[in-house]
Write a protein that holds these residues in place. Structure first.
Motif, short mmCIF file in Angstrom:
data_model
loop_
_atom_site.label_atom_id
_atom_site.label_comp_id
_atom_site.label_asym_id
_atom_site.label_seq_id
_atom_site.Cartn_x
_atom_site.Cartn_y
_atom_site.Cartn_z
N TYR A 154 -16.64 -18.92 10.17
CA TYR A 154 -15.78 -19.68 9.25
C TYR A 154 -15.63 -18.99 7.89
N THR A 212 -12.15 -17.35 6.96
CA THR A 212 -10.90 -18.05 6.63
C THR A 212 -10.60 -17.96 5.15
N GLU A 225 -17.07 -26.69 9.74
CA GLU A 225 -16.42 -25.49 9.19
C GLU A 225 -15.67 -24.71 10.27
N MET A 226 -16.14 -24.77 11.51
CA MET A 226 -15.46 -24.04 12.59
C MET A 226 -14.08 -24.64 12.87
N PHE A 230 -11.86 -22.86 10.61
CA PHE A 230 -11.69 -21.48 11.09
C PHE A 230 -10.61 -21.43 12.16
#
Length: 549
Positions: free
Chosen positions: A396, A399, A437-438, A441
């Motif tokens: 992540y 990004t 957070e993924m 991403f």
């Protein structure tokens, strides 16, 4: 016994008081001198006779020795000893490195270009080439007559042979990758007796490993794939051994033994078959991990699907195109890296990937310092991971929402997306990070989410599981944990496991190291040599002291 007298330490740098060129430093160097080279490009060639010297890049320096304007080797040495460390060598009209009867050590160097072999080693003196990358040459490495060792080295994109071993040479070639050769990957001839161990040879214009003129190599645990000629070929009059090798996607026959050749062949791996025992061993390694019941179930389901696909393929039934890219979501220290390593081994055992090597990277290895640099770095990392697993931890952070330099991270993502699709059968990309957070991403590129076949969630370890992990660490270090320490540890893990930055098994490892330190301090204060049981014992007081730190 004769011992070497340490020589001078000389600095090459473009500043007052230093030697401006490598040649200037060598002119005043005594035996066993160490020449440290500052960052820069040095357009020169070096010729040494009978001297023992080390040429090494200064800490963190990028050193390029450019001999492209010359028709002689960049480094030519006769006798003595030469160590080259962390230097990039660019050759022109001759070899990059040419050594005759020299104790040659080439360590973590990049060598490219030139006519003839990039590295040519002749004579009866032992040598070492380790951790190097050799590319864009007419030939890779030539060894005539010399003993020594070539290890963890990549030879790629050469117009001729990758590694040539002749004139009775008997080096060990271990853990090397040879790919993109116009002729043979490894050529053994003229009575050479090398040991070739754990190497990967692929994409050659002729044989992967060719043995001729009374060669007799021992070839163990090698993977040969994607060759236009047979994977391994022995000519008449040659001997040696082949064991535990995997040969796939080559011209027929995969292993060609001419009439009159006498190598012994054992445990050669049939690329169409999967060893149940090997799979069972790897699945047992997965099962031996503490906790993670959902993760284990997901991985086993993937293995089942891949195994059935292989059976369908061998039966002539259609198999749908399937990538092997995964998302590992969860907090740090929950076993994501370990499971990714096992997954790579499983893909290799199933014949899905030819190598199964594990390449772990973070934002730092993918993102460059200027526009365009990131795409180049990312493509290079991806190319190096082909045939195995590319594991991107804390993905992540790539990004544009992750903070400074986000645009360059976005460039890495945009470079990865088409590569993941074009090479979905050649590499498994696993991205890992916190669950929330993924999600950000995956939103960074419209095609990114569709590249991944599955998301596997890694739950936090329970206090009881963390206690078991701590106990396993103690046992592995031959320590005996006081049973009364169990409740103390469980209470501690229960208190801290709710913290935002709790690291699960990482924190358990850190606490174990602190407990070892506390034990060492306690025993040192006794003023005597402790008994064996005292050296092994981790007491409640040691654990309490570790928690209090």
């Amino acid at each position: 016994m004769t011992t070497s007298t340490p020589g001078r330490v000389l600095l090459v740098a473009r500043r007052p008081g230093a030697y401006p060129t490598i040649g200037d430093a060598l002119a005043e160097a005594s035996d066993n001198a160490v020449i440290t080279i500052a960052s820069g490009e040095y357009a020169e060639t070096v010729e040494l006779t009978g001297i023992r010297v080390t040429l090494a890049a200064a800490d963190g320096a990028t050193v390029v020795v450019d001999g492209r304007g010359a028709d002689r080797p960049v480094f030519r040495t006769t006798g003595g000893a030469l160590v080259l460390e962390e230097i990039e060598v660019l050759a022109g009209g001759a070899s990059a490195i040419q050594s005759h009867d020299t104790e040659l050590t080439v360590r973590h160097c990049t060598v490219s270009g030139g006519r003839g072999p990039a590295i040519a080693i002749r004579g009866a003196t032992a040598f070492t080439v380790t951790g190097c990358v050799i590319s864009a040459a007419e030939q890779g490495i030539l060894v005539d007559g010399s003993p020594g060792r070539i290890e963890d080295t990549t030879v790629e994109d050469v117009t001729g042979d990758g590694i040539t071993l002749g004139q009775g040479a008997d080096p060990v070639v271990a853990g090397c990758t040879v790919t993109g050769c116009g002729l043979r990957g490894v050529y053994v001839y003229q009575y050479a007796r090398p040991s070739i161990e754990g190497c990967v040879i692929s994409h050659t214009g002729h044989e992967g490993i060719a043995v001729a003129h009374h060669g007799g190599p021992v070839i163990e645990r090698c993977t040969v794939t994607g060759t236009r000629g047979p994977g391994i070929a022995f000519a008449s009059g040659c001997g040696g051994e082949i064991s535990a090798c995997r040969v796939s996607n080559t011209a027929e026959p995969g292993i060609a033994i001419a009439e009159g050749a006498t190598p012994t062949v054992s445990e050669a791996v049939d690329p169409g078959a999967v060893g149940d025992s090997a799979l069972d061993d790897m699945l047992a390694e997965l099962d031996a991990m503490i906790g993670l019941p959902g993760v284990k179930e997901e991985v086993r389901a993937l293995v089942d699907e891949l195994q059935v696909n292989e059976w369908r393929r061998r039966a002539g039934l259609p198999v749908g195109a399937a990538g092997h890219h995964l998302i590992f979501a969860g907090a740090p220290g929950t076993g994501k890296t370990t499971v990714a390593r096992i997954y790579g081994k499983l893909l290799k055992a199933l014949g899905v990937l030819p190598i199964g090597e594990f390449h772990e990277v973070t934002r730092r290895e993918l993102v460059g310092q200027y526009i365009g640099h990131t795409a180049e770095k990312t493509a290079t990392v991806f190319e190096e991971a082909k045939g195995g697993v590319l594991f991107i931890d804390e993905a992540y952070t790539l990004t544009r929402f992750a903070g400074s330099g986000g645009d360059f991270g976005q460039e890495a993502i945009d470079t990865l997306v088409p590569l993941m699709e074009e090479h979905r059968d050649e590499v498994a990309v696993i991205v890992a990070g916190y669950t929330d957070e993924m999600a950000g991403f995956l939103a960074a590129n419209p095609g990114l989410a569709s590249r991944f076949g599955k998301t596997i969630e890694f739950e936090n370890y329970s206090p009881a599981e963390l206690l078991a992990i701590f106990g396993r660490m103690a046992s592995a270090g031959d320590y005996e944990l006081d049973p009364d320490a169990g409740p103390v540890l469980t209470d501690h893990f229960r208190r801290v496991s709710g913290d935002v930055n709790f690291g699960n098994a990482r924190d358990a490892r850190l606490l174990f190291e602190k407990a070892r330190t506390a034990q060492s301090q306690r025993l040192r204060l006794t003023g005597r040599m402790p008994a064996v049981e005292e050296l092994r014992g981790l007491r409640v007081a040691d654990v309490e002291a570790a928690i209090a730190r």
